[in-house]
Motif scaffolding. Structure first.
Motif, short mmCIF file in Angstrom:
data_model
loop_
_atom_site.label_atom_id
_atom_site.label_comp_id
_atom_site.label_asym_id
_atom_site.label_seq_id
_atom_site.Cartn_x
_atom_site.Cartn_y
_atom_site.Cartn_z
N ASP A 79 19.19 12.39 -8.87
CA ASP A 79 20.64 12.28 -8.36
C ASP A 79 21.07 12.83 -7.07
OD1 ASP A 79 20.42 14.88 -8.93
OD2 ASP A 79 22.10 14.98 -10.39
N ARG A 82 23.71 10.48 -5.52
CA ARG A 82 24.63 10.26 -6.71
C ARG A 82 26.11 9.65 -5.93
NH1 ARG A 82 26.33 13.76 -11.56
NH2 ARG A 82 24.48 14.57 -10.94
N ASN A 83 26.70 10.32 -5.03
CA ASN A 83 28.01 10.29 -4.70
C ASN A 83 28.11 9.38 -3.27
OD1 ASN A 83 29.49 11.00 -6.99
ND2 ASN A 83 29.08 13.23 -6.50
N ARG A 85 28.17 6.69 -2.29
CA ARG A 85 28.48 5.10 -2.66
C ARG A 85 28.51 4.24 -1.54
NH1 ARG A 85 30.89 5.88 -8.66
NH2 ARG A 85 29.88 7.82 -9.05
N GLU A 103 16.78 6.27 -11.56
CA GLU A 103 18.27 6.57 -11.18
C GLU A 103 18.39 6.98 -9.89
OE1 GLU A 103 20.08 9.02 -14.16
OE2 GLU A 103 19.30 8.12 -15.82
N ARG A 106 20.84 4.39 -8.44
CA ARG A 106 21.67 3.97 -9.45
C ARG A 106 23.08 3.54 -8.75
NH1 ARG A 106 23.04 7.80 -14.22
NH2 ARG A 106 23.78 8.93 -12.36
N ASN A 107 23.88 4.40 -8.13
CA ASN A 107 25.02 4.32 -7.51
C ASN A 107 25.11 3.58 -6.26
OD1 ASN A 107 26.23 5.12 -9.94
ND2 ASN A 107 26.04 7.25 -9.01
N GLN A 108 24.12 2.93 -5.73
CA GLN A 108 24.17 2.50 -4.33
C GLN A 108 24.23 1.19 -4.35
OE1 GLN A 108 24.10 4.69 -2.04
NE2 GLN A 108 23.82 6.22 -3.80
#
Length: 146
Positions: A79, A82-83, A85, A103, A106-108
């Motif tokens: 992670d 994670r943020n 984005r 993961e 994951r947020n990309q």
């Protein structure tokens, strides 16, 4: 901040620029580990860079370009980004990365360019990247077999 002898980054170091930083170049340093300090996963090697991942990159909501090339990174916590984005480009070439967790990206959803060339990656799962906008993925000069 490229071409320095950076091996450790305090988690609060970038805090004043978290809301405004768009591009960050930490290439050509001595960074070895990108680690989430809240994780129970610990790399086997000595942690020269102890406070990265969410503590360093996690609150860069505007970060679009991140260059960590030409370091000695061999571990990235799942992670770590994670943020971040809005990240569109990440350069991790010429490191010692052996594997990436599913993961990690994951947020990309905005990720367009990923350079993982010249690492020690042996396995790669096609579903690592969720971005439909991925334009370039460089995995050259690794140890992939398929």
């Amino acid at each position: 901040m490229s071409h320095n002898n950076i091996s450790k980054i305090n988690g609060a170091f970038f805090r004043p620029a978290e809301g405004s930083l768009v591009s960050l170049d930490l290439s050509f340093n001595f960074i070895t580990v990108i680690l989430d300090l809240n994780s129970h996963e610990k790399p086997i090697i000595i942690e020269f860079l102890q406070n990265t991942s969410r503590d360093i990159f996690g609150n860069f909501y505007k970060l679009q370009q991140l260059d960590l090339s030409d370091n000695f990174i061999n571990y990235i916590a799942p992670d770590s980004f994670r943020n971040t984005r809005r990240l569109q480009m990440i350069d991790l070439h010429q490191n010692e990365i052996k594997e990436l967790g599913a993961e990690t990206w994951r947020n990309q959803g905005d990720l367009r360019i990923v350079n993982l060339s010249f690492n020690n990656i042996h396995n790669f799962i096609d579903s690592f990247f969720v971005s439909d906008d991925l334009e370039k993925l460089d995995l050259s000069n690794n140890f992939l077999s398929r």
